[in-house]
Write a protein that holds these residues in place. Structure first.
Motif, PDB file in Angstrom:
ATOM      1  N   SER A   3      43.465  35.981  52.313  1.00  0.00           N
ATOM      2  CA  SER A   3      43.381  37.294  51.686  1.00  0.00           C
ATOM      3  C   SER A   3      44.693  38.045  51.841  1.00  0.00           C
ATOM      4  N   ASP A   4      45.613  37.502  52.625  1.00  0.00           N
ATOM      5  CA  ASP A   4      46.904  38.160  52.811  1.00  0.00           C
ATOM      6  C   ASP A   4      47.596  38.422  51.485  1.00  0.00           C
ATOM      7  N   PHE A   7      45.798  41.303  49.525  1.00  0.00           N
ATOM      8  CA  PHE A   7      46.094  42.657  50.009  1.00  0.00           C
ATOM      9  C   PHE A   7      47.553  43.026  49.751  1.00  0.00           C
ATOM     10  N   ALA A   8      48.436  42.076  49.949  1.00  0.00           N
ATOM     11  CA  ALA A   8      49.858  42.348  49.709  1.00  0.00           C
ATOM     12  C   ALA A   8      50.100  42.678  48.236  1.00  0.00           C
ATOM     13  N   LEU A  10      48.086  44.045  46.175  1.00  0.00           N
ATOM     14  CA  LEU A  10      47.531  45.355  45.836  1.00  0.00           C
ATOM     15  C   LEU A  10      48.307  46.499  46.479  1.00  0.00           C
ATOM     16  N   ALA A  11      49.215  46.175  47.374  1.00  0.00           N
ATOM     17  CA  ALA A  11      49.932  47.222  48.098  1.00  0.00           C
ATOM     18  C   ALA A  11      50.904  47.992  47.206  1.00  0.00           C
ATOM     19  N   PRO A  13      51.974  50.132  43.998  1.00  0.00           N
ATOM     20  CA  PRO A  13      51.425  50.976  42.939  1.00  0.00           C
ATOM     21  C   PRO A  13      51.685  50.383  41.550  1.00  0.00           C
ATOM     22  N   ARG A  16      49.177  47.679  40.950  1.00  0.00           N
ATOM     23  CA  ARG A  16      47.831  48.217  40.696  1.00  0.00           C
ATOM     24  C   ARG A  16      47.766  48.805  39.288  1.00  0.00           C
ATOM     25  N   LEU A  19      47.242  46.067  36.780  1.00  0.00           N
ATOM     26  CA  LEU A  19      45.836  45.647  36.745  1.00  0.00           C
ATOM     27  C   LEU A  19      45.001  46.629  35.949  1.00  0.00           C
ATOM     28  N   LEU A  78      37.539  40.970  47.969  1.00  0.00           N
ATOM     29  CA  LEU A  78      37.855  42.263  48.571  1.00  0.00           C
ATOM     30  C   LEU A  78      36.558  43.046  48.814  1.00  0.00           C
TER      31      LEU A  78
ATOM     32  N   ASP B   4      47.942  55.308  47.839  1.00  0.00           N
ATOM     33  CA  ASP B   4      49.093  54.487  48.212  1.00  0.00           C
ATOM     34  C   ASP B   4      49.100  54.173  49.698  1.00  0.00           C
ATOM     35  N   PHE B   7      46.268  51.610  50.585  1.00  0.00           N
ATOM     36  CA  PHE B   7      46.563  50.222  50.236  1.00  0.00           C
ATOM     37  C   PHE B   7      47.697  49.665  51.093  1.00  0.00           C
ATOM     38  N   ALA B   8      48.700  50.486  51.333  1.00  0.00           N
ATOM     39  CA  ALA B   8      49.820  50.033  52.155  1.00  0.00           C
ATOM     40  C   ALA B   8      49.355  49.724  53.579  1.00  0.00           C
ATOM     41  N   LEU B  10      46.487  48.691  54.519  1.00  0.00           N
ATOM     42  CA  LEU B  10      45.675  47.473  54.537  1.00  0.00           C
ATOM     43  C   LEU B  10      46.491  46.215  54.266  1.00  0.00           C
ATOM     44  N   ALA B  11      47.732  46.398  53.867  1.00  0.00           N
ATOM     45  CA  ALA B  11      48.557  45.237  53.507  1.00  0.00           C
ATOM     46  C   ALA B  11      48.934  44.385  54.711  1.00  0.00           C
ATOM     47  N   ARG B  16      44.698  45.104  59.579  1.00  0.00           N
ATOM     48  CA  ARG B  16      43.310  44.752  59.202  1.00  0.00           C
ATOM     49  C   ARG B  16      42.557  44.221  60.414  1.00  0.00           C
ATOM     50  N   TRP B  81      37.606  52.532  43.776  1.00  0.00           N
ATOM     51  CA  TRP B  81      38.688  51.926  42.998  1.00  0.00           C
ATOM     52  C   TRP B  81      38.233  50.579  42.451  1.00  0.00           C
ATOM     53  N   LEU B  82      37.501  49.877  43.276  1.00  0.00           N
ATOM     54  CA  LEU B  82      37.096  48.518  42.956  1.00  0.00           C
ATOM     55  C   LEU B  82      36.032  48.446  41.869  1.00  0.00           C
ATOM     56  N   TYR B  85      36.426  47.170  38.303  1.00  0.00           N
ATOM     57  CA  TYR B  85      36.788  45.760  38.251  1.00  0.00           C
ATOM     58  C   TYR B  85      35.551  44.884  38.468  1.00  0.00           C
TER      59      TYR B  85
END
Lengths: 113, 113
Positions: A3-4, A7-8, A10-11, A13, A16, A19, A78, B4, B7-8, B10-11, B16, B81-82, B85
């Motif tokens: 999942s790294d 998450f990376a 999505l970090a 903007p 995102r 998407l 996620l 921002d 998400f950052a 959680l990166a 985590r 946010w999810l 999707y």
DNA sequence: TTGATAGGTAGGATATTTCCTACGTATAGT
DNA sequence: ACTATACGTAGGAAATATCCTACCTATCAA
């Protein structure tokens, strides 16, 4: 698998936003996506690569264009990651409700926010 | 307010993992959390700061210890946010089901992968 | 007060990310 | 075959993230 990468990916903007564009407007060629950004087209292309590597978008070559489409499946992992936190959150909410229920009813003031 | 920072935050895998420790084992002082990591204690402390700034953890000073607790609320905005999707994902699944339904039933072969 | 413990902050080395300007490759049109 | 278009990749500059070793402050215990 890891999942790294998800998450990376999505970090950023910018990623995102990519998407979101694909979600709301559907499949699009890379160039059309890039137009919307303040950054150079190659930079957008690199962001698309990161999304591709994370499995969040897929490309389909149509002539000399490359159409990108959203791949939402990784986002479902996620959601899975999130769910124990959601449970935790709900339990806290429930506990708060219990506390409020046990409060003396003379404490009814208006609350604004 | 801005997602921002969320998400950052959680990166990073380390961050985590911190959240997961707090979720599964409950509130803990910083030092006890740091023991579990291969990295130095000050580095863990910095990760905790990032989580604090994102509103994902809160600290309570107890004597000379600082107990950290999970704050799951910002993660609920991640869920928000999810959700579009997730809707997208479900629609695709449904569409796939329709296609399969409309397929000739003679196409039942085993598929392995 | 002195010493030990808990834990944050400073400053800096190194790695990674993000962005750029060329440049390369493939397809479409003439 | 030649030119234009679409878009990726290379190489590098600049910003940011990650980690470290000191070092500082606050509390506890004697």
């Amino acid at each position: 698998m890891s999942s790294d990468a998800l998450f990376a990916a999505l970090a950023s903007p910018a990623r995102r936003r990519l998407l979101e564009l694909l979600l709301r407007e559907g499949d699009q060629p890379a160039g059309r996506l890039a137009e919307r950004f303040d950054m150079s087209r190659p930079s957008v292309s690199e962001h698309l690569k990161v999304l591709r590597d994370a499995g969040l978008v897929a490309e389909a070559r149509r002539g000399r264009e490359r159409h990108y489409r959203l791949e939402a499946e990784p986002l479902m992992s996620l959601r899975d990651w999130l769910s124990p936190y959601e449970r935790f959150w709900r339990e806290r909410l429930a506990a708060l409700g219990t506390i409020l229920d046990e409060m003396p009813s003379t404490m009814d003031e208006k609350d604004d926010d």
